[in-house]
Design a protein around this motif. Structure first.
Motif, mmCIF file in Angstrom:
data_model
loop_
_atom_site.group_PDB
_atom_site.id
_atom_site.type_symbol
_atom_site.label_atom_id
_atom_site.label_comp_id
_atom_site.label_asym_id
_atom_site.label_seq_id
_atom_site.Cartn_x
_atom_site.Cartn_y
_atom_site.Cartn_z
ATOM 1 N N THR A 181 -10.097 -9.762 38.351
ATOM 2 C CA THR A 181 -10.128 -8.442 38.973
ATOM 3 C C THR A 181 -9.215 -8.442 40.194
ATOM 4 O O THR A 181 -9.262 -9.363 41.009
ATOM 5 N N LEU A 182 -8.375 -7.420 40.283
ATOM 6 C CA LEU A 182 -7.498 -7.250 41.440
ATOM 7 C C LEU A 182 -7.863 -5.952 42.148
ATOM 8 O O LEU A 182 -8.253 -4.986 41.501
ATOM 9 N N PRO A 183 -7.698 -5.901 43.466
ATOM 10 C CA PRO A 183 -7.866 -4.629 44.153
ATOM 11 C C PRO A 183 -6.857 -3.622 43.600
ATOM 12 O O PRO A 183 -5.731 -3.990 43.240
ATOM 13 N N HIS A 184 -7.254 -2.358 43.529
ATOM 14 C CA HIS A 184 -6.379 -1.341 42.948
ATOM 15 C C HIS A 184 -5.050 -1.229 43.694
ATOM 16 O O HIS A 184 -4.007 -1.000 43.084
ATOM 17 N N GLN A 185 -5.089 -1.416 45.007
ATOM 18 C CA GLN A 185 -3.865 -1.330 45.791
ATOM 19 C C GLN A 185 -2.891 -2.444 45.398
ATOM 20 O O GLN A 185 -1.689 -2.222 45.269
ATOM 21 N N LEU A 186 -3.404 -3.644 45.207
ATOM 22 C CA LEU A 186 -2.566 -4.763 44.793
ATOM 23 C C LEU A 186 -2.057 -4.552 43.370
ATOM 24 O O LEU A 186 -0.907 -4.850 43.062
ATOM 25 N N MET A 187 -2.894 -4.004 42.505
ATOM 26 C CA MET A 187 -2.476 -3.758 41.125
ATOM 27 C C MET A 187 -1.314 -2.777 41.075
ATOM 28 O O MET A 187 -0.403 -2.915 40.265
ATOM 29 N N ARG A 188 -1.318 -1.810 41.969
ATOM 30 C CA ARG A 188 -0.196 -0.867 42.050
ATOM 31 C C ARG A 188 1.112 -1.593 42.334
ATOM 32 O O ARG A 188 2.140 -1.311 41.724
ATOM 33 N N LEU A 189 1.054 -2.521 43.290
ATOM 34 C CA LEU A 189 2.241 -3.292 43.642
ATOM 35 C C LEU A 189 2.674 -4.172 42.474
ATOM 36 O O LEU A 189 3.854 -4.216 42.116
ATOM 37 N N VAL A 190 1.736 -4.867 41.868
ATOM 38 C CA VAL A 190 2.048 -5.753 40.742
ATOM 39 C C VAL A 190 2.648 -4.954 39.585
ATOM 40 O O VAL A 190 3.664 -5.352 39.000
ATOM 41 N N LEU A 191 2.060 -3.818 39.264
ATOM 42 C CA LEU A 191 2.572 -2.989 38.163
ATOM 43 C C LEU A 191 3.977 -2.484 38.471
ATOM 44 O O LEU A 191 4.860 -2.537 37.615
ATOM 45 N N THR A 192 4.192 -2.016 39.682
ATOM 46 C CA THR A 192 5.511 -1.512 40.061
ATOM 47 C C THR A 192 6.561 -2.624 39.946
ATOM 48 O O THR A 192 7.658 -2.409 39.420
ATOM 49 N N GLU A 193 6.204 -3.824 40.397
ATOM 50 C CA GLU A 193 7.121 -4.952 40.280
ATOM 51 C C GLU A 193 7.402 -5.276 38.817
ATOM 52 O O GLU A 193 8.539 -5.555 38.441
ATOM 53 N N GLN A 194 6.384 -5.235 37.974
ATOM 54 C CA GLN A 194 6.573 -5.566 36.558
ATOM 55 C C GLN A 194 7.419 -4.514 35.840
ATOM 56 O O GLN A 194 8.185 -4.852 34.926
ATOM 57 N N ILE A 195 7.302 -3.274 36.236
ATOM 58 C CA ILE A 195 8.167 -2.231 35.662
ATOM 59 C C ILE A 195 9.614 -2.510 36.061
ATOM 60 O O ILE A 195 10.525 -2.457 35.228
ATOM 61 N N TYR A 196 9.829 -2.837 37.336
ATOM 62 C CA TYR A 196 11.177 -3.193 37.797
ATOM 63 C C TYR A 196 11.689 -4.426 37.043
ATOM 64 O O TYR A 196 12.820 -4.454 36.555
#
Length: 159
Positions: free
Chosen positions: A131-146
């Motif tokens: 489980t990741l905090p939603h705020q961190l997941m946003r960053l991780v997802l954005t990085e993975q899209i990039y």
């Protein structure tokens, strides 16, 4: 191509905002990128099953109101398919190649998403069983899209 992240809750921490802003800026070379926030529903610490469902339904309606019919929806879900970065890149590339220019990723609230949101999803991905905090997941997802766009364009960032 249009990439959107629909997420529940506000991002407060400056360091997450700075990281996401950096990747969003980089993504500008490849797509139109945006993050759409939906308010989270306040809930007591311990919920009954009915209260849990009610919160998910309210947040689910808010999420669904931000998604257009033409958008291909990828839900972040613990029951989704785990992908490597290369597989995520292939998924995005395949969607754009075969006529889907609007991709929306959904990050639900702390309780998860309503059955209606799950039903609307065209595909579900899992970034691991932790489980990741939603705020961190946003960053991780954005990085993975990039990272996906760097892989698609044969650039060296991803190694």
């Amino acid at each position: 191509m249009n990439i959107k992240i629909v997420t529940v809750g506000k991002l407060k921490e400056k360091y997450f905002k700075a990281g996401i802003a950096e990747y969003a800026k980089r993504l500008g070379a490849f797509c139109k990128f945006q993050i759409v926030e939906c308010p989270d529903e306040k809930a007591p610490e311990s919920l009954s099953e009915a209260q849990d469902l009610k919160v998910k339904q309210i947040e689910g309606e808010r999420i669904l109101n931000k998604i257009k019919d033409k958008e291909y929806v990828i839900l972040l879900d613990l029951r989704g398919k785990e992908l490597t970065s290369e597989e995520m890149a292939k998924k995005i590339d395949d969607l754009s190649t075969y006529g889907t220019s609007d991709i929306t990723f959904v990050i639900g609230g702390s309780l998860g998403v309503s059955p209606e949101v799950t039903k609307r999803a065209d595909y579900s991905v899992c970034f691991g069983k932790f489980t990741l905090p939603h705020q961190l997941m946003r960053l991780v997802l954005t990085e993975q899209i990039y990272r996906s766009f760097m892989i698609i364009n044969h650039r060296t960032y991803h190694k």
